[in-house]
Enzyme design. Structure first.
Site, short mmCIF file in Angstrom:
data_model
loop_
_atom_site.label_atom_id
_atom_site.label_comp_id
_atom_site.label_asym_id
_atom_site.label_seq_id
_atom_site.Cartn_x
_atom_site.Cartn_y
_atom_site.Cartn_z
N ASP A 39 0.82 -1.20 0.00
CA ASP A 39 0.00 0.00 0.00
C ASP A 39 0.86 1.26 0.00
O ASP A 39 1.46 1.60 1.02
CB ASP A 39 -0.89 -0.04 1.25
CG ASP A 39 -1.79 1.17 1.37
OD1 ASP A 39 -1.99 1.85 0.35
OD2 ASP A 39 -2.29 1.42 2.48
N ASP A 84 -1.88 6.13 -5.17
CA ASP A 84 -2.16 5.18 -4.10
C ASP A 84 -2.45 3.79 -4.66
O ASP A 84 -3.52 3.55 -5.20
CB ASP A 84 -3.35 5.70 -3.28
CG ASP A 84 -3.69 4.80 -2.12
OD1 ASP A 84 -2.90 3.89 -1.80
OD2 ASP A 84 -4.76 5.02 -1.50
#
Ligand SMILES: *[C@@H]1O[C@H](CO)[C@@H](O)[C@H](O)[C@H]1NC(C)=O
Ligand SMILES: *[C@@H]1O[C@H](CO)[C@@H](O)[C@H](O)[C@H]1NC(C)=O
Length: 523
Positions: free
Chosen positions: A213, A410
């Site tokens: 992530d 992201d």
């Protein structure tokens, strides 16, 4: 993770019927869409879930995540649940909601956040009491990635449910062996929902599947004492964290618990536990007694057996760390195991069937991109996210006049979440695009819309297949697909959350020492 408003997506009034039949949706243009009758994409339910409910899950997660990232008030749980309920209502009718409430034995109160939480996990997949499906999936794929794991992870034996054409609930498509050193294959969760890699922890080292992530900075794995904890009702707590691999003193002789508590809250979902030290091996690089988190409580988003990963590795900067400890990348650099604080991603697209996803630590895998197209921009985010200035945005080659925008890049968010006005500007230029009134859009599945973002003077075009994601379903809507662009007015008029819908179209690399972001065209 797109663990993830304020307009929260609610456009008053219009809601209840809009999604049942997109023909009733709000047209964005006066142009008559040129519908063809042949759907170009097969309707693909996500884990048996209606695509529109899946879409709403993704919107909720993205919007929540963006709110959290930008320090603004996001939508409440009740609002998110209400959004989801509207989808369920539109698709399944009142029975859809009644069924659920009756089964839970709770009244149909709008602010009962656990109701849908119980029915749908992070992937938007209906929950079931399942056995360890993920294990057979892993084994079915045989050798795993060639990621330098401990011996014994190639126990290929078990037959491959993984090779089945059907989409299993615990759906992970494992990547091929990485093509560079200090790299791990990036496995695809579900239908490009998230990106996972296998690392080793403990003594003896065991494999753990970890979500990678770029939009957070904490690193944790489920602990042996892990319990599922509901955010809304203690009565819903469950005394285990589902079908996952756990770390603790029973399985690892090098596990040391500091007893210091940590908590991490994501756009949706949260984990808590204690700071521990144990040996961690990432792409053959071993960090002895690395400091990170072992979760003793996880919300169902993470603990549910249908969630395929065992933990999460934040790859943004330490400033964001709620644990207050160096990230694995920072520690690898400090230990001189990698030459630079660089993390690079090749985000792969399931539909390409190439399984060439990869995360590289300490450098860039030059075999994955065209080096003449490498653009490097400053990170403009001061908190630790990766956020770059967008020079310009164009649709079908025409500049849309959207200047001064920035993008938080992201890997943990599936979609793109834009301020409503910007989403409207883009979608109003797409033939046949319609708003669904809840922050989502539908576009003809055969759209040729070509949306491009320019960073550092280099233009990156989003493939139409990422723009028109999947058919919304329903006979009347055969040629309409959910759009990868969604809107969420969480307060930042110029700040975009740019997830995998875009990142599948570029090589993406971040450098913490230089505080820069690089993008390049894929080969
Ligand atoms: C890890 O080490 C093994 C054995 O030395 C090697 O075969 C493998 O290629 C390495 N993997 C990576 C990703 O460097
Ligand atoms: C933080 O984590 C601990 C340990 O898992 C847990 O007991 C506590 O309830 C969590 N606190 C919050 C606010 O979530």
């Amino acid at each position: 993770m797109q663990l993830g408003a304020s307009m929260t997506v609610l456009l008053a009034g219009v809601l209840l019927m809009l999604t049942a039949n997109v023909v009733e949706s709000v047209p964005l243009t006066k142009r008559t869409p040129q519908f063809v009758t042949l759907p170009l994409k097969r309707m693909v339910p996500v884990g048996g879930l209606h695509p529109q409910i899946y879409l709403q899950q993704q919107i909720n997660r993205g919007v929540r995540r963006l709110a959290r990232m930008t320090g603004r008030a996001g939508p409440s749980d009740a609002e998110l649940v209400a959004n989801l309920e509207r989808r369920v209502l539109a698709i399944e009718g009142p029975e859809g909601l009644e069924r659920r409430y009756n089964r839970m034995g709770v009244p149909s109160s709008r602010d009962e956040g656990t109701v849908l939480e119980k029915r749908f996990n992070r992937q938007g997949v209906p929950r079931r009491n399942q056995q360890r499906g993920i294990q057979s999936l892993k084994k079915g794929k045989g050798g795993r990635n060639g990621n330098g794991g401990n011996a014994g992870n190639g126990n290929a034996g078990a037959a491959g449910s993984a090779t089945s054409a059907a989409t299993p609930v615990n759906d992970v498509t494992f990547a091929n062996a990485p093509t560079d050193s200090n790299s791990l294959g990036l496995d695809i969760e579900s239908q490009d929902e998230g990106y996972l890699a296998t690392i080793q922890m403990g003594t003896p080292p065991r494999d753990f599947l970890i979500l990678m992530d770029s939009g957070s900075s904490d690193f944790w794995v489920g602990g042996e004492n892990c319990q599922t904890v509901s955010t809304t009702s203690a009565a819903d707590n469950v005394d285990n964290c589902g079908a996952h691999n756990f770390l603790g003193t029973a399985s690892s002789s090098s596990f040391v618990d500091s007893g210091k508590v940590f908590n991490v809250t994501y756009g949706t979902g949260q984990v808590g536990g204690t700071i521990i030290t144990d040996d961690v091996t990432i792409a053959n690089l071993t960090l002895p007694a690395h400091t990170f988190g072992a979760a003793s409580t996880e919300s169902i988003d993470f603990s549910g057996s249908a969630t395929p990963f065992d933990g999460l590795m934040g790859l943004a900067q330490q400033g964001l760390s709620q644990q207050g400890v160096p990230t694995p990348v920072e520690s690898l650099f400090q230990a001189n195991l990698i030459p630079a604080q660089i993390t690079s991603f090749k985000i792969s697209r399931l539909a390409d069937n190439l399984n060439d996803g990869e995360v590289t630590f300490g450098g860039l895998d030059t075999s994955k991109f065209d080096s003449t197209t490498l653009a490097t921009v400053d990170n403009v985010n001061t908190e630790g996210f990766w956020e770059g200035a967008i020079d310009s945005v164009s649709l079908n080659g025409a500049d849309l006049g959207l200047s001064g925008r920035t993008a938080i890049l992201d890997t943990g968010t599936t979609l793109m979440v834009l301020p409503a006005a910007d989403a409207q500007t883009i979608l109003s230029g797409v033939d046949g695009a319609q708003s669904d009134g809840q922050g989502g859009f539908v576009v003809p599945c055969d759209t040729t819309a070509s949306l491009a973002l320019t960073f550092g003077g280099q233009e990156f075009t989003i493939e139409p297949t990422d723009f028109a994601i999947q058919p919304v379903g329903g006979a009347a809507a055969n040629n309409l697909c959910t759009c990868g662009i969604t809107s969420g007015d969480i307060g930042g008029a110029t700040e975009w959350l740019v997830g995998d819908v875009f990142l599948k179209n570029a090589y993406f690399s971040v450098d913490e020492s230089k505080n820069t972001i690089s993008l390049a065209k894929l080969v």
